[in-house]
Design an enzyme around this catalytic site. Structure first.
Site, PDB file in Angstrom:
ATOM      1  N   GLU A 185       0.797  -1.230   0.000  1.00 61.91           N
ATOM      2  CA  GLU A 185       0.000   0.000   0.000  1.00 61.91           C
ATOM      3  C   GLU A 185       0.827   1.277   0.000  1.00 61.91           C
ATOM      4  OE1 GLU A 185      -2.757  -0.403   3.254  1.00 61.91           O
ATOM      5  OE2 GLU A 185      -3.906  -1.939   2.246  1.00 61.91           O
ATOM      6  N   GLU A 229      -5.528  -8.408   0.332  1.00 62.67           N
ATOM      7  CA  GLU A 229      -6.237  -8.077   1.581  1.00 62.67           C
ATOM      8  C   GLU A 229      -7.685  -7.753   1.259  1.00 62.67           C
ATOM      9  OE1 GLU A 229      -4.719  -4.947   4.111  1.00 62.67           O
ATOM     10  OE2 GLU A 229      -2.659  -5.617   3.793  1.00 62.67           O
TER      11      GLU A 229
HETATM   12  O1  IFM Z   1      -4.471  -3.231   8.997  1.00 70.04           O
HETATM   13  C1  IFM Z   1      -4.381  -2.698   7.724  1.00 70.04           C
HETATM   14  C2  IFM Z   1      -3.187  -3.270   6.993  1.00 70.04           C
HETATM   15  O2  IFM Z   1      -2.003  -3.055   7.678  1.00 70.04           O
HETATM   16  C3  IFM Z   1      -3.053  -2.623   5.628  1.00 70.04           C
HETATM   17  N1  IFM Z   1      -4.291  -2.651   4.916  1.00 70.04           N
HETATM   18  C4  IFM Z   1      -5.500  -2.271   5.585  1.00 70.04           C
HETATM   19  C5  IFM Z   1      -5.611  -3.002   6.913  1.00 70.04           C
HETATM   20  C6  IFM Z   1      -6.910  -2.582   7.633  1.00 70.04           C
HETATM   21  O3  IFM Z   1      -6.891  -1.225   7.883  1.00 70.04           O
END
Ligand code: IFM
Length: 454
Positions: free
Chosen positions: A166, A360
């Site tokens: 990210e 994710e």
């Molecule tokens: O916890 C975070 C993760 O570290 C990165 N992506 C989003 C998740 C939820 O906020």
């Protein structure tokens, strides 16, 4: 009844990140990262909480691997803490840090669970932050040393590599909006970070290709691709600008294009590009990782920094305040599949399509263990059902979606929210550190076993 069909080789996994789950911040020769120091700033993190204990995975990785095996999970996405491998930021490799990740990978392999390692998930060594961190181009030579150390010491055990998690959050949450470490609010610096993080990705891939390692390597983006709130041309443009500044500034250079004109011309913003940088960034990758949680509706706003603002919407929200929009995932998958078609990298190689992984996706709620020693997280299951349906449909439509990593395996430290947001399918009692499988864990198990029906 709907029956979801996924290919047999579809990769079902869960994801975590070092600072959020490991704990043991003062053990094994680890040094401090920006996420150790940030919670000490008054008001930066809920109740000043920190990842000192996290989910204690540093000590409980074997128990966690056994739980993954029980659920039939095929892959585990974790991140490597730079501060454990090179506590000085650069220089000497710390054997104890290496040994921890070797133990973790070996434990996963015992159960045929593949190790998917993210090289950077936000925990920059504080010693490098003291020299300007990601705003200072010199961070790149330290990053190069770090990734080489990872390839050399862990390359025989890691099955999939992800360079950066990210970039949006690193650049903007950390340096423009200020709600993540290191807590800066400075547009010029944030744009420098955009470029340096893109460079770091390119360097990681470039150096990887110099090794004999053959595992796939890619990057994980959280795409911000909002929809226009109305059909008005200015709102459509606002959505385009939002996507350009929040998303395309990362994707375009990595996929062999220039920074988007909506950013460089329309918004008039500049990046500190030096000769050869765009070639360094556009290295051939093997897959794209997408993190998806929500989609926003935006309108044109003359007074906003980037001329768009997020509008209220009707969908239900999770406790993160994020709207639940499964159709947004469908739109994103279609968009990313389109953008990553016929990509030409800087070495002249072309890819007609790039495999896509959801690296994710998940749901936060206030989970409690009930007297039957269970966690009945019905809303999380409903969220997953809707998003899995989108995934199965995307595959049917020919989108090269190859896997899905749920965020998260266990409840953990949710950055500025501390421990108040639970994303796990395994509940963690943050006092005793006891693990309890939530109903959603059993649901995941059934989906993986081929019984994804409801
Ligand atoms: O916890 C975070 C993760 O570290 C990165 N992506 C989003 C998740 C939820 O906020």
């Amino acid at each position: 009844m709907e029956k979801l069909i996924f290919p047999e080789d579809f990769v079902w996994g869960t994801a975590t990140a070092s600072y959020q789950v490991e704990g043991a911040t003062r053990e094994g020769g680890r040094s401090e990262s920006i996420w150790d120091t940030f919670p000490r700033k008054p008001g930066a993190v809920y109740a000043g909480e920190n990842g000192d204990i996290g989910s204690d995975q540093y000590h409980r990785y074997a128990e966690d691997a056994a739980l993954m095996a029980k659920l039939g999970l095929k892959s585990y996405r974790f991140s490597i803490a730079w501060t454990r491998i090179l506590p000085g930021g650069s220089g000497k490799i710390n054997p104890e840090g290496v040994a921890y990740y070797r133990r973790l990978c070996e434990e996963l392999h015992k159960y045929d669970i593949t190790a998917c390692a993210t090289l950077y998930h936000w925990d920059l060594p504080q010693v490098l932050q003291d020299k300007g961190g990601w705003t200072n181009r010199s961070v790149l030579s330290a990053f190069e040393e770090y990734v080489k150390a990872c390839y050399e010491t862990l390359g025989d055990l890691v099955d999939t590599w992800i360079t950066i998690n990210e970039p949006y959050c690193i650049a903007y949450l950390g340096h423009l909006y200020g709600n993540h470490a290191p807590g800066m609010r400075d547009l010029e610096k944030a744009l420098a970070v955009v470029h340096h993080v893109n460079m770091a990705h390119g360097i990681a891939v470039r150096e990887y290709r110099k090794t004999n390692l053959k595992a796939p390597i890619g990057i994980t983006w959280n795409l911000d691709t909002p929809r226009p709130a109305t059909l008005k041309p200015e709102d459509k443009k606002a959505a385009d600008i939002a996507r350009a500044i929040h998303t395309e500034v990362f994707l375009f250079p990595c996929l062999g294009k220039s920074y988007p004109e909506l950013v460089t011309k329309e918004l008039g913003l500049a990046f500190p590009i030096e000769n050869g940088d765009m070639e360094t960034i556009a290295q051939p990758i093997d897959f794209i990782g997408v993190n998806y949680y929500f989609e926003n509706a935006v309108t044109f706003d003359e007074n906003a920094l980037f001329k768009f603002s997020v509008e209220p919407s009707w969908q239900e929200k999770t406790v993160m305040g994020w709207h639940i929009v499964p159709a947004g995932l469908e739109r994103q998958l279609e968009w990313i599949a389109e953008i990553s078609r016929a990509v030409k990298f800087s070495d002249g190689s072309c890819k007609n399509e790039l495999p896509i992984y959801i690296t994710e996706n998940g749901f936060a709620r206030e989970d409690i263990v009930t007297s039957d020693d269970r966690v009945h997280d019905k809303e999380r299951i409903e969220y997953l059902q809707k998003h899995f349906t989108v995934c199965a449909d995307a595959i049917k439509k020919g989108i090269p979606l190859k896997g899905y990593y749920l965020w998260s395996l266990v409840d953990n430290f949710e950055w500025a929210f501390g421990y108040t947001r639970r994303f796990g399918i395994i509940h963690v009692d943050f006092v005793t550190l006891k693990r309890t499988l939530k109903d959603s864990a059993f649901f995941m198990r059934d989906v993986i076993a081929g019984f994804g029906e409801w």
